[in-house]
Write a protein that holds these residues in place. Structure first.
Motif, mmCIF file in Angstrom:
data_model
loop_
_atom_site.group_PDB
_atom_site.id
_atom_site.type_symbol
_atom_site.label_atom_id
_atom_site.label_comp_id
_atom_site.label_asym_id
_atom_site.label_seq_id
_atom_site.Cartn_x
_atom_site.Cartn_y
_atom_site.Cartn_z
ATOM 1 N N GLU A 9 4.417 5.625 2.427
ATOM 2 C CA GLU A 9 4.737 7.043 2.676
ATOM 3 C C GLU A 9 4.658 7.373 4.162
ATOM 4 O O GLU A 9 5.507 8.088 4.692
ATOM 5 N N ARG A 10 3.643 6.841 4.856
ATOM 6 C CA ARG A 10 3.521 7.089 6.295
ATOM 7 C C ARG A 10 4.701 6.467 7.050
ATOM 8 O O ARG A 10 5.274 7.069 7.949
ATOM 9 N N ASP A 32 0.834 -1.193 0.000
ATOM 10 C CA ASP A 32 0.000 0.000 0.000
ATOM 11 C C ASP A 32 0.877 1.254 0.000
ATOM 12 O O ASP A 32 1.606 1.519 0.958
ATOM 13 N N THR A 47 0.224 4.387 0.347
ATOM 14 C CA THR A 47 -0.078 5.321 1.442
ATOM 15 C C THR A 47 0.647 4.902 2.711
ATOM 16 O O THR A 47 1.231 5.731 3.414
#
Length: 163
Positions: A118-119, A113, A115
């Motif tokens: 990036e987190r 994933d 997202t």
């Protein structure tokens, strides 16, 4: 059962022998509870690295049982590895990659994933720069890093992108 009573890693009667029959580990019993901070100390050649390598699934035990979050590492190593992170003892950072690129690569290996990648990258970079008061290390190539930052980057790799 409360989390602090939950066994997350266990080894029961674990043995490791060489092809010639030399015992590297003999009848190891070990349990780690949720939230525990663990240190393994011993003389050179005592089996510390071998124990951790077996626990992390880097190589199998000769006999005995290893469980990670309830998964038997002989039967379900892929599921067990989702709960593991390893910081190798020696240089594990790619010299040509920047800090950001290296952590992103490791996060992508653990997560599909984007997202979450990036987190994880943002969280890892915060971990690295806060203790050292650095304005930004994300663009540094590994060979430019001081020892303290290098160790911080190495330690951030196993904790990036938890599942």
């Amino acid at each position: 059962m409360s989390d602090d009573k939950k066994v997350i890693f266990s080894m029961v009667r674990v043995n490791k022998t060489t092809p010639t029959g030399k015992h590297i580990l003999k009848d190891i019993y070990l349990s780690f509870f949720y939230g525990a901070k663990i240190g393994i100390i011993g003389n050179n050649g005592a089996g510390k690295s071998t124990t951790l390598s077996i626990l992390c699934g880097l190589f199998p035990q000769t006999s005995g049982s290893v469980q990670v979050h309830g998964y038997d590492t002989r039967k379900s190593i892929d599921l067990a590895r989702k709960h593991l992170g390893v910081c190798p003892q020696y240089n594990a950072l790619f010299e040509a990659l920047t800090v950001r690129e290296h952590i992103a690569l490791c996060a992508r290996i653990r997560q599909n994933d984007t997202t979450l990648v990036e987190r994880a990258l943002d969280d890892s970079l915060v971990l690295i720069k806060v203790p050292f008061g650095l304005p930004c290390v994300r663009a540094c190539v590994r060979v430019w890093l001081g020892v303290g930052v290098y160790v911080s980057v190495s330690v951030s790799v196993p904790v990036c992108a938890p599942v």
